[in-house]
Scaffold this motif. Structure first.
Motif: not given
Length: 104
Positions: A40-66
């Motif tokens: 469905f996306a016009r540029r799937p690789a770029r969109t996926f890389a951006i989403i993956a980067a955001v999710v990666y940052v979000a998953t490191t938050i508990p590693d650094l806080t909890y």
């Protein structure tokens, strides 16, 4: 154990099952998301890389806080956990973007 000085009270890395479970589930979600983006996306690789980067940052938050407050947690064990997240993310994202290309 020799490098980090593992504390057995740190149940998050007590056995291999927990890291495997918490790698396979996100990897499956990543495959399904990338499959949808390929369709469905016009540029799937770029969109996926951006989403993956955001999710990666979000998953490191508990590693650094909890995680540092968990029983038996040490700085070394926390660093290993973050390293495992980084390697898993790099492998999953890299393989999907490289080998799952849009049909032409």
């Amino acid at each position: 154990r020799a490098t980090v000085g593992y504390d057995p009270q740190f149940i998050i890395l007590a056995d291999v099952g927990t890291p495997i479970f918490f790698t396979v589930i996100p990897a499956t979600v990543a495959v399904l998301l990338y499959a949808a983006l390929l369709r469905f996306a016009r540029r799937p690789a770029r969109t996926f890389a951006i989403i993956a980067a955001v999710v990666y940052v979000a998953t490191t938050i508990p590693d650094l806080t909890y995680i540092p407050t968990a029983p038996g947690a040490t700085i070394g064990q926390t660093a290993i956990l973050i390293l495992m997240h980084t390697v898993a993310a790099a492998v999953i994202v890299g393989l999907l973007i490289r080998f799952a290309r849009p049909a032409r």
